[in-house]
Design an enzyme around this catalytic site. Sequence first.
Site: not given
Ligand code: TGC
Ligand code: FAD
Length: 389
Positions: A369, A367, A243, A166
């Site tokens: 959910t 980024e 992020l 993705w």
């Molecule tokens: P957790 O224990 O919360 O944190 C682990 C370490 O990370 C630090 N941290 C942060 N630092 C900077 N900014 C933040 N927002 C931070 N949140 C947490 C935290 O202090 C800790 O640091 P350290 O030094 O103590 O280790 O981690 P967790 O394992 O409980 O996980 C929770 C977490 C935060 C990963 C989860 O809540 C989360 O955000 N999941 C979402 C993943 C996500 O957003 N993926 C995005 C992929 S990129 C994408 O989607 C691009 S699409 C772009 C486009 O097309 O426009």
């Molecule tokens: P999952 O983590 O499997 O989650 C599935 C469902 O379960 C969701 O409803 C979620 O909210 C829920 N869920 C998960 N954990 C919990 C919990 N602990 N408690 C309750 N509910 C929970 N990623 C990149 O790295 N780079 C990119 O450039 C990028 N671009 C993207 C572009 C598109 C078009 C899309 C669709 C996605 C992209 N992503 C990218 C990935 C995106 O960041 C992930 O899809 C997103 O973080 C969710 O992960 P997942 O799809 O694996 O869902």
Amino acid sequence: MAKYEAPDFFDIDGLLTEEERMVRDAVREWVSDRFMPRVEEAYREGFFPKELIPELAEMGVLGGNLDYADFPRLGPVAYGLVMQELERGDSGLRSFVSVQGALVMYPIWRYGSDEHKATWLPKLHSGEAVGCFGLTEPDHGSDPGGMETKAVRDADGFILNGAKMWITNGGMTDVAVVWAKLDGEIRGFVVPTDTPGFSAPEQRGKHSLRASVTSELIMQDVRLPESALLPGAKGLGGPLGCLNQARYGIAWGVVGAAMSVYDEVRQYGLGRTQFGRPLASFQLYQAKLVETLSEITKAQLLNLQLGRLKEAGTVTPFQVSMAKRNACHDALEIARRGRDMLGANGVAGEYQTMRHMCNLESVKTYEGTHDIHTLILGRQITGISAFGG
Ligand code: TGC
Ligand code: FAD
């Protein structure tokens, strides 16, 4: 297509600086003149209109907020307004610019060596090079800390193995910022995409964000020099720091999509007659317009204050989470309601609303959910983690 009239019910214009208004107006005009004529074909055929990249670069919007060389150094509010205007066109357009600036240039600028910066930042800013950000994996989306992509040291540097999924821009990039575990710790690597062993097959068949390239990244024994490692990022905080920047842009961006929907349904309601009267004369239609404009206005004001906090250097990731979560939720509800208000025309490609609605399903998901941001905020409010594990 009727001329776009941006809603501004609370005179937010009056709270902006002249420079912020100028930047916004320039991007708004460019989107109307250059992007809108192309978007329907790009969406239908499933491609990003790459020929527009030099024009985006010319406007200074690619990493234009970074304090580097002769970049324009857009302030946070001007940057947010750019995102709003781009996403008024299409979420795929804003995604392209978000990824390039917030997820590729930002980590290189914040965590990279002088060599990384000199090699990549000017080219990414000028659009000569395109980048992507690889965090999500097939089995690790919301929990990136569980990633399986791995780097091991060898005599010349590192060998990288793993898969990402993705990934926005993936198949059209010159450089990938890839997150992988090295000795059990998450680190970032700057990977030129012509490195042997690296490939990025496109993920076709999306029903959302179709005017955007999404790909897998496959890394099979990719050999990287020591200099590929981002020295300044250690642990999950590295990618999450990026992020924070991209989520900030999304909070602004989706309001642009909602503004486009509002404008379309308002003009439609005034122009279409049923039962001998314009749709806009019926109370139910008016109530929906009021609901939509109210949510947009609240989100616009929230974003402006978020931007001013960022300007002051006091913004927290939790404020960014709340803005991203709230704006995505509201924009998607607005688009769903708007689709309904257009009747059958709402499913036709010549109208914007259904395209925005489909796109916003992705934007609500990536980024972090909606529910993940709920948990981030819940933990902040209570001090208790509900993530599990
Ligand atoms: P957790 O224990 O919360 O944190 C682990 C370490 O990370 C630090 N941290 C942060 N630092 C900077 N900014 C933040 N927002 C931070 N949140 C947490 C935290 O202090 C800790 O640091 P350290 O030094 O103590 O280790 O981690 P967790 O394992 O409980 O996980 C929770 C977490 C935060 C990963 C989860 O809540 C989360 O955000 N999941 C979402 C993943 C996500 O957003 N993926 C995005 C992929 S990129 C994408 O989607 C691009 S699409 C772009 C486009 O097309 O426009
Ligand atoms: P999952 O983590 O499997 O989650 C599935 C469902 O379960 C969701 O409803 C979620 O909210 C829920 N869920 C998960 N954990 C919990 C919990 N602990 N408690 C309750 N509910 C929970 N990623 C990149 O790295 N780079 C990119 O450039 C990028 N671009 C993207 C572009 C598109 C078009 C899309 C669709 C996605 C992209 N992503 C990218 C990935 C995106 O960041 C992930 O899809 C997103 O973080 C969710 O992960 P997942 O799809 O694996 O869902």
